[in-house]
Structures are given as structure tokens and as C-alpha cells.
Design an enzyme around this catalytic site. Structure first.
Site, PDB file in Angstrom:
ATOM      1  N   HIS A 203      -7.422  -2.239  15.255  1.00  0.00           N
ATOM      2  CA  HIS A 203      -7.416  -1.332  14.153  1.00  0.00           C
ATOM      3  C   HIS A 203      -7.313  -2.613  12.680  1.00  0.00           C
ATOM      4  O   HIS A 203      -8.024  -2.687  11.777  1.00  0.00           O
ATOM      5  CB  HIS A 203      -6.463  -0.359  13.980  1.00  0.00           C
ATOM      6  CG  HIS A 203      -6.532   0.399  12.637  1.00  0.00           C
ATOM      7  ND1 HIS A 203      -6.978   1.732  12.463  1.00  0.00           N
ATOM      8  CD2 HIS A 203      -5.937   0.320  11.496  1.00  0.00           C
ATOM      9  CE1 HIS A 203      -7.037   2.265  11.419  1.00  0.00           C
ATOM     10  NE2 HIS A 203      -6.299   1.408  10.829  1.00  0.00           N
TER      11      HIS A 203
ATOM     12  N   TYR B 105      -8.970   9.070   8.652  1.00  0.00           N
ATOM     13  CA  TYR B 105      -8.886   8.153   9.796  1.00  0.00           C
ATOM     14  C   TYR B 105      -9.811   8.791  11.111  1.00  0.00           C
ATOM     15  O   TYR B 105     -10.857   8.325  11.269  1.00  0.00           O
ATOM     16  CB  TYR B 105      -7.408   7.983  10.540  1.00  0.00           C
ATOM     17  CG  TYR B 105      -6.741   7.098   9.936  1.00  0.00           C
ATOM     18  CD1 TYR B 105      -5.729   7.872   8.792  1.00  0.00           C
ATOM     19  CD2 TYR B 105      -6.314   5.824  10.279  1.00  0.00           C
ATOM     20  CE1 TYR B 105      -5.004   6.836   8.174  1.00  0.00           C
ATOM     21  CE2 TYR B 105      -5.649   5.153   9.438  1.00  0.00           C
ATOM     22  CZ  TYR B 105      -4.725   5.772   8.673  1.00  0.00           C
ATOM     23  OH  TYR B 105      -3.830   4.842   7.586  1.00  0.00           O
TER      24      TYR B 105
ATOM     25  N   GLN C 129       0.629  -1.129  -0.249  1.00  0.00           N
ATOM     26  CA  GLN C 129       0.042  -0.320   0.110  1.00  0.00           C
ATOM     27  C   GLN C 129       0.912   1.414  -0.005  1.00  0.00           C
ATOM     28  O   GLN C 129       1.784   1.244   0.614  1.00  0.00           O
ATOM     29  CB  GLN C 129      -0.955   0.128   1.268  1.00  0.00           C
ATOM     30  CG  GLN C 129      -2.139   1.041   0.995  1.00  0.00           C
ATOM     31  CD  GLN C 129      -3.002   1.171   2.346  1.00  0.00           C
ATOM     32  OE1 GLN C 129      -2.713   0.438   3.294  1.00  0.00           O
ATOM     33  NE2 GLN C 129      -3.981   1.782   2.200  1.00  0.00           N
TER      34      GLN C 129
ATOM     35  N   GLY D 115       0.855  -0.794  11.548  1.00  0.00           N
ATOM     36  CA  GLY D 115       0.208  -2.095  11.057  1.00  0.00           C
ATOM     37  C   GLY D 115      -0.156  -1.812   9.813  1.00  0.00           C
ATOM     38  O   GLY D 115      -0.308  -0.956   9.163  1.00  0.00           O
ATOM     39  N   MET D 116      -0.027  -3.104   9.123  1.00  0.00           N
ATOM     40  CA  MET D 116      -0.685  -3.264   7.857  1.00  0.00           C
ATOM     41  C   MET D 116      -1.547  -4.693   7.666  1.00  0.00           C
ATOM     42  O   MET D 116      -1.222  -5.602   8.126  1.00  0.00           O
ATOM     43  CB  MET D 116       0.486  -3.322   6.761  1.00  0.00           C
ATOM     44  CG  MET D 116      -0.121  -3.603   5.171  1.00  0.00           C
ATOM     45  SD  MET D 116      -0.885  -1.803   4.627  1.00  0.00           S
ATOM     46  CE  MET D 116      -2.135  -2.458   3.645  1.00  0.00           C
TER      47      MET D 116
ATOM     48  N   ASP E 233      -0.749   9.254  -1.866  1.00  0.00           N
ATOM     49  CA  ASP E 233      -0.909   9.321  -0.573  1.00  0.00           C
ATOM     50  C   ASP E 233      -1.575  10.299   0.122  1.00  0.00           C
ATOM     51  O   ASP E 233      -1.396  10.420   1.383  1.00  0.00           O
ATOM     52  CB  ASP E 233       0.330   8.625   0.165  1.00  0.00           C
ATOM     53  CG  ASP E 233       0.655   7.119  -0.226  1.00  0.00           C
ATOM     54  OD1 ASP E 233      -0.551   6.321  -0.307  1.00  0.00           O
ATOM     55  OD2 ASP E 233       1.848   6.704  -0.461  1.00  0.00           O
TER      56      ASP E 233
HETATM   57  N1  BES Z   1      -3.405   0.592   6.005  1.00  0.00           N
HETATM   58  C1  BES Z   1      -2.885   1.066   7.053  1.00  0.00           C
HETATM   59  C2  BES Z   1      -1.590   1.500   6.592  1.00  0.00           C
HETATM   60  C3  BES Z   1      -1.157   2.226   5.359  1.00  0.00           C
HETATM   61  C4  BES Z   1      -2.115   3.271   5.065  1.00  0.00           C
HETATM   62  C5  BES Z   1       0.040   1.918   4.523  1.00  0.00           C
HETATM   63  C6  BES Z   1      -1.617   3.857   3.754  1.00  0.00           C
HETATM   64  C7  BES Z   1       0.236   2.581   3.493  1.00  0.00           C
HETATM   65  C8  BES Z   1      -0.556   3.490   3.143  1.00  0.00           C
HETATM   66  C9  BES Z   1      -3.079   0.688   8.209  1.00  0.00           C
HETATM   67  O1  BES Z   1      -4.267   0.043   8.498  1.00  0.00           O
HETATM   68  C10 BES Z   1      -3.150   1.737   9.322  1.00  0.00           C
HETATM   69  O2  BES Z   1      -3.846   2.590   9.339  1.00  0.00           O
HETATM   70  N2  BES Z   1      -1.977   1.945  10.150  1.00  0.00           N
HETATM   71  C11 BES Z   1      -2.031   2.789  11.265  1.00  0.00           C
HETATM   72  C12 BES Z   1      -2.298   2.231  12.723  1.00  0.00           C
HETATM   73  C13 BES Z   1      -3.272   2.845  13.305  1.00  0.00           C
HETATM   74  C14 BES Z   1      -3.868   2.264  14.495  1.00  0.00           C
HETATM   75  C15 BES Z   1      -3.771   4.092  12.880  1.00  0.00           C
HETATM   76  C16 BES Z   1      -0.697   3.218  11.325  1.00  0.00           C
HETATM   77  O3  BES Z   1       0.353   2.460  10.675  1.00  0.00           O
HETATM   78  O4  BES Z   1      -0.186   4.117  11.985  1.00  0.00           O
HETATM   79 ZN    ZN Z   2      -5.696   1.256   8.592  1.00  0.00          ZN
END
Ligand code: BES
Ligand code: ZN
Length: 623
Positions: A306, A392, A154, A280-281, A384
């Protein structure tokens, strides 16, 4: 009604069409003409060369009888051969052109496909610098036993390790065979199949978007946390990880009760090395996690909630373009908070949301008007760009608004139906809104004006209907913080011993961006904040201490920057150093000595901070 209110409620006329909003400008694929339905990967991992090489075979669904070309996305791939396969498996070479690379999109692979073959096979190899992969030497791992590889696809990096239609609008199932050296365990965003000799096999029977393609490989151990969930990590870390994430089965049951069955079979988690650039992913069946969430006291497990929530919002119902990413992240942040409430209680859930809302309010003014929209004007967003706290937190806040207006019983049932209705589909904001109108707003008249919905989705900023729950502990912290800042309460007299992690985060978030040196030294002397092993505390504390001019924290801040590759945590510390000429030189030296340990995405982001600081020596203090 006052004129201002009338204006605010006037229906919004969008300067673009639904068709334009549904286009994905970040892919060369033409899904209206042809769609990949299934992919078979046959790959070998070459750690010494840092190369993945092999073939991908794509099953195609031709939708336009006049089409005669297959356009795929690639970035830095060497294409060795392209062929069409007939039903008997006989191959016939196809001619192709690899276009000159676009810096953001990569290279279009144009394959001549006369007769519209049902299967196309591409032999290729990745570049050692592939943007979606990080290769680590064994010295860069926790146990130093074996090298490590992980992907992060992603948003548009899957194309750097597989030639495909790299748009979330296209969904396909996949199967994979991966060859790796002895002692290397391979994991993918799929179900593991029995190993055959040196071939590790995977099966993803559900149609998923390309950004959920994932692979990791290293010396890994597994520890089960329930029948359908397990933690994978380097052997020395797996026990601590399994303890920290031990509530995963309770989280899964909660989410199933709310929103219907978990449809992916297993839910496994992989703890990555500290250079993993995100928290996390949500790779299906194999969530990837930063080790920074292992705080020892479960205080940061909302990241796991999440990523699990994405099994409904995101992986099951997917945003069709990056402009619609709030459908993934906003819905997921809402569901995450519902999981936290059910498993850890309402106080913790409210505290976490209020902390996140405070961060959003703090950042909102630094975002462009278009970035302040849940659904931005499509032609103005980068791949992005739509990924800010707006997607969020404003996204989740909008759903909290709907929940409050319609009541939990009605809203929970609605959301469950939404996940069922759009299961395994990729949808736009406008499709979500049509469904919302027909199935919630119009069915329960008098609760919400449609204009209010449009304000939330299409207008910049936060509507007046955005309210927050009262958190008594935070009110007391506001009072204590104010007294400390006024000099009427000493640092040691703060009741910080009673504060949980979220309460500390709230205390720190609302300190000035650059406290005085005396304040910083007093807080550190009383509470050892620079030595906190909680990475979320460090992200809030260290930049403030650096900006206050406290040189004694520099070594701790440097160690933090080098220990943590998660961009959200490490970049604020770099930015703080970049605010002074001496700090900038210090951060640059640290980076230069350790650049190779960072992920390609993190390298790019740090270099941007450093470059901009040179252009404008005293950078603004905002995070
Ligand atoms: N899908 C995202 C990570 C992401 C978003 C990767 C866009 C690349 C491009 C993942 O689910 C996410 O939101 N991770 C957050 C964690 C969170 C608890 C808000 C992070 O990585 O901070
Ligand atoms: Zn997310």
C-alpha cells in the site's frame, strides 16, 4: 426500464461548483496569490526540551501582482523572527502577526510582504506538545539506547513543526540540515546526503505536498533489501524487519511494469516504535511503518504494498484537497491489491479485498450520507472525515468496476497514462473525471454509462454494479462458522488449522459482535485466539471476547491496548471496554497509567471514546 432504475441513473446535479470543490478550507494559505516552491530547513533537535528549533527559508512564486501578504499555517509554534532575503542574501525584517489559534486549523501567520520578496526566512521553535510530533524517552523504545522522535504530518499537522502553506494543493521541493546529538540518526522524507560534522543533510528534489514532510530520529540501524531499498529500525529489530519486507524489490518491479518507472530514486522503510498511530505512512523515499506489520510470516505485508503504491497514487498524483483524499487512498488500495496479486497470487489478493469489502459494508450504515460519498459535498467535511473505508475500499472498488468493464489491458494502459499525465500535480476529483471521460469512457463507447460513473463518485452507498470475486475458501468458512454458531460443530472441530491469516480474519469478522460467553470460551480454548501475536487477529477477537463478558481475556486485552498505539487496532478494544461500566473503569485506569506512551493523536482519539462512554454508559457494540 423500471422507474427505480431510471431514477438511479438520472445524472447527478451537484449542489456546489467545481471552484468550491477546489478550495481547501483547512489552510490559511492563498495559493492563488503566492506559492511556496522550495523550502530550506535548518533545524536542531533538542531531546531534553522536546523542541525542534531553527529556521525555514521559503522560495516564493508570487502569482498576483497586487498581493502584499504571505499567509502561512502554524500550530503551537513560537515565531522568533521573520525576514525577507534579497538576492545577495541580505536580510530585512518583516512585520508579522500570529493570529489567535483556531482549535482545528491552528494560527494564521500573516506576514507583511511589501514588494513581494522572493525569499522569506522564519526563525521558530516547536512546542513540546506539537500535534505532529511524538518524542519518546529511551525507556519507551525497543532497545532503550536513545530517545526517539517521529513526525506524522498527514493530514494537517506539518504546521505544528514547520510554518508553511499546509495544503496538498501546493507542492515544493526541500533541502534540510539537521543537528542532533551524537549517536542519533536522523531520517527525512528525502534522500540522505553525506553527513557534515554534526549536521545531517537531506535533499528532496521533487515537488511534494506539505503532508509528506517527515522526520524521525533515534538510534537506528539500516539493512539493505536490494540496491535501491533498505529497512531502518532499532538495531534489535532490523533483521526481522528486513526478512518480513524482503519482497519489496519484487513489488517495485511489478508496479513499474504496470504503471511506469519509480520516480523517487530510493525506497527505504522505517519501522517505528509501537506508538506510531497508523499502519503506514507513505513519506517519500522513507515509508514509515508500524511494527505491528511484522507478523513473522509476511501475512500483513500488504501495508508495505500500500505505502509503495502511494509512490504513484498520492505522492506523484496528489489529491488537491482533503475532500478528494479518495484519489490517494482509493487508487492506492486498488494498486496495492494488484501488487499483492502479482507477488503473492490471486487467491490472497481476492481474500484481502473481500475482507476489506466486508468491513466497508459493515461500517457503511454508521456513516453519514455525505461520508458515504467518494467525493463528499465539500462544505460538510472535516479534515479527516473523508478518511473512512469509503475512500479506501469504495474507491478501489470503483476502479475494479472500471477494470472489469474495459478489460485489464485497456484499463492498465489508461491508469499508466493517468499517472504520467498528472505526474507531480495535485488534482481534484473533477479533474480526474474530465480525464477519465475523455481518455477512457468516451474512447470505448458502450462499456460504461457516464451516469454510472457519477453514481459511484457522488452518490451515497454502494451501486448495484459493485460485485466481489468468489473465494471458495470463504464459502467453506461461512459454512463452518454457521455450524459452530448453531452448535452443530464444536470449536475444536473447525478446520482452523488449515486457515491462513486472511481466512481467520474472515472467520472472525463475520462472528456476531457479541458472541455468547460459551462460544468465546470454546473458541479461545481450541485456538488460543487471545494469545495470538498477530495484531489484526487481536483487533477482531479481543473486542468480541470483552463484549461477551469474558473477564479472563481482560489482561490480554489490556496488554494489547498498551502494546499497540496504532489507532485502527487499539481503539476497537477501548470501545469494547467502554460498553460496560466496569470495563470502562478498567480501560480508564489502564489509560491513565500509560497515557504518556501514546501519540498525541491516539490520546485524543482514546479520550473521545472514554468521554462519549461516560455520556452514554452502554455504548453501541459496533466497531
Ligand atoms: N496515508 C495513509 C495514512 C494516513 C491517512 C495518515 C490519513 C493520516 C491521515 C496511509 O497510506 C494508510 O492508508 N495507511 C493505512 C494502511 C493500509 C494498508 C490501509 C493504515 O495506517 O492503516
Ligand atoms: Zn494510504
Amino acid at each position: 426500464m423500471r422507474l427505480a432504475t431510471l431514477l438511479a441513473l438520472a445524472a447527478i446535479t451537484l449542489p456546489y461548483s467545481a471552484a468550491e470543490a477546489a478550495q481547501d478550507p483547512y489552510s490559511y494559505a492563498e495559493p492563488d496569490k503566492v506559492r511556496v516552491r522550495h523550502a530550506e530547513l535548518d533545524l536542531a533537535l533538542d531531546f531534553p526540551a522536546r523542541v525542534i528549533a531553527g529556521t525555514v527559508t521559503l522560495d516564493l512564486d508570487w502569482r498576483d501582482a497586487r498581493a502584499s501578504a504571505l499567509n502561512l499555517d502554524t500550530r503551537d509554534l513560537a515565531i522568533e523572527r521573520v525576514e525577507a532575503l534579497d538576492e545577495a542574501g541580505h536580510a530585512r525584517a518583516l512585520s508579522y502577526t500570529l493570529a489567535a489559534p483556531d482549535p482545528e486549523l491552528g494560527s494564521r501567520l500573516g506576514i507583511a510582504a511589501p514588494g513581494r520578496p522572493a525569499r522569506v526566512r522564519i526563525a521558530y521553535r516547536t512546542a513540546p506538545t506539537a500535534s505532529g510530533l511524538q518524542w519518546l524517552d529511551r525507556q519507551q523504545t525497543a532497545d532503550k539506547q536513545a530517545p526517539f522522535l517521529f513526525s506524522q504530518s498527514q493530514s494537517i499537522h506539518a504546521r505544528s513543526w514547520i510554518p508553511l502553506q499546509d495544503t496538498p494543493a501546493v507542492r515544493f521541493s526541500y533541502a534540510a540540515r539537521v543537528r542532533a546529538a551524537q549517536g542519533i540518526t536522523v531520517l527525512m522524507s528525502a534522500l540522505r546526503q553525506p553527513v557534515q560534522g554534526d549536521v545531517q543533510r537531506f535533499d528532496q528534489p521533487q515537488p511534494i505536498p506539505s503532508y509528506l514532510m517527515a522526520i524521525a530520529a533515534g538510534a537506528l540501524a539500516e539493512q539493505a533489501t536490494s540496491k535501491r531499498a533498505a529497512v531502518w529500525a532499532e538495531p534489535s529489530q532490523v533483521a526481522a524487519a528486513a526478512r518480513e519486507f524482503g519482497d519489496i524489490e519484487a513489488m517495485m518491479r511489478t508496479t513499474e511494469q504496470l504503471y511506469g518507472p519509480y520516480r523517487w530514486g530510493r525506497y527505504d522503510m522505517l519501522v517505528l516504535p509501537p506508538s506510531f498511530p497508523f499502519g503506514g505512512m507513505e513519506n517519500p523515499e522513507m515509508t514509515f511503518l508500524t511494527p505491528t506489520v511484522i507478523a513473522g510470516d509476511k501475512s500483513l505485508v500488504s501495508v508495505v504494498a500500500h505505502e509503495l503504491a502511494h509512490s504513484w497514487s498520492g505522492n506523484l498524483v496528489t489529491s488537491a484537497t482533503w475532500r478528494d483524499i479518495w484519489l490517494n487512498e482509493g487508487f492506492t488500495t486498488y494498486v496495492e491489491n494488484r501488487i499483492v496479486e502479482a507477488v503473492y497470487g490471486k487467491t490472497q489478493a481476492d481474500e484481502e479485498f473481500v475482507v476489506a469489502a466486508g468491513e466497508l459494508k459493515h461500517k457503511m450504515p454508521s456513516l453519514s450520507e455525505n461520508q458515504q460519498r467518494l467525493a463528499p459535498v465539500p462544505r460538510e467535511v472535516g479534515a479527516d472525515d473523508a478518511l473512512t473505508d469509503v475512500a479506501y475500499v469504495k474507491g478501489a472498488w470503483f476502479l475494479r468496476f472500471l477494470e472489469a468493464r474495459f478489460g485489464r489491458v485497456v484499463f492498465d494502459a489508461y491508469l499508466r497514462d493517468y499517472f504520467d499525465h498528472f505526474a507531480f500535480q495535485s488534482i481534484t476529483t473533477e479533474q480526474m473525471l474530465d480525464y477519465l471521460r475523455a481518455n477512457l469512457v468516451d474512447r470505448h463507447p458502450g462499456k460504461v454509462d457516464w451516469d454510472q460513473v457519477e453514481q459511484w463518485v457522488y452518490a451515497p452507498g454502494l451501486p448495484e454494479s459493485a460485485t466481489l470475486p468468489a473465494v471458495p475458501a470463504f464459502t467453506a468458512i461461512d459454512t463452518a462458522r454457521a455450524a459452530f454458531l448453531h452448535g452443530t460443530l464444536g470449536a475444536a472441530a473447525l478446520p482452523g488449522g488449515d486457515w491462513n491469516t486472511h481466512e481467520w480474519l474472515y472467520f472472525l469478522d463475520h462472528l456476531p459482535e457479541a458472541p455468547t460467553l460459551v462460544q468465546v470460551q470454546a473458541l479461545d480454548a481450541a485456538w488460543s485466539l487471545s494469545r495470538s501475536s498477530n495484531a489484526e487477529i487481536g483487533m477482531r477477537w479481543l473486542p468480541r471476547a470483552v463484549r461477551a463478558g469474558d473477564h479472563e481475556v481482560w489482561p490480554a486485552a489490556r496488554a494489547y491496548m498498551l502494546r499497540i498505539g496504532r489507532m485502527k487496532l487499539t481503539l476497537p478494544v477501548y470501545r469494547a471496554f467502554a460498553g460496560s461500566a466496569q470495563g470502562l473503569a478498567y480501560a480508564e485506569a489502564a489509560y491513565a497509567a500509560h497515557k504518556a506512551e501514546y501519540h498525541p493523536l491516539t490520546q485524543r482519539a482514546i479520550e473521545k471514546v472514554l468521554r462519549e462512554a461516560h455520556a452514554q454508559p452502554v455504548a453501541d457494540a459496533a466497531r
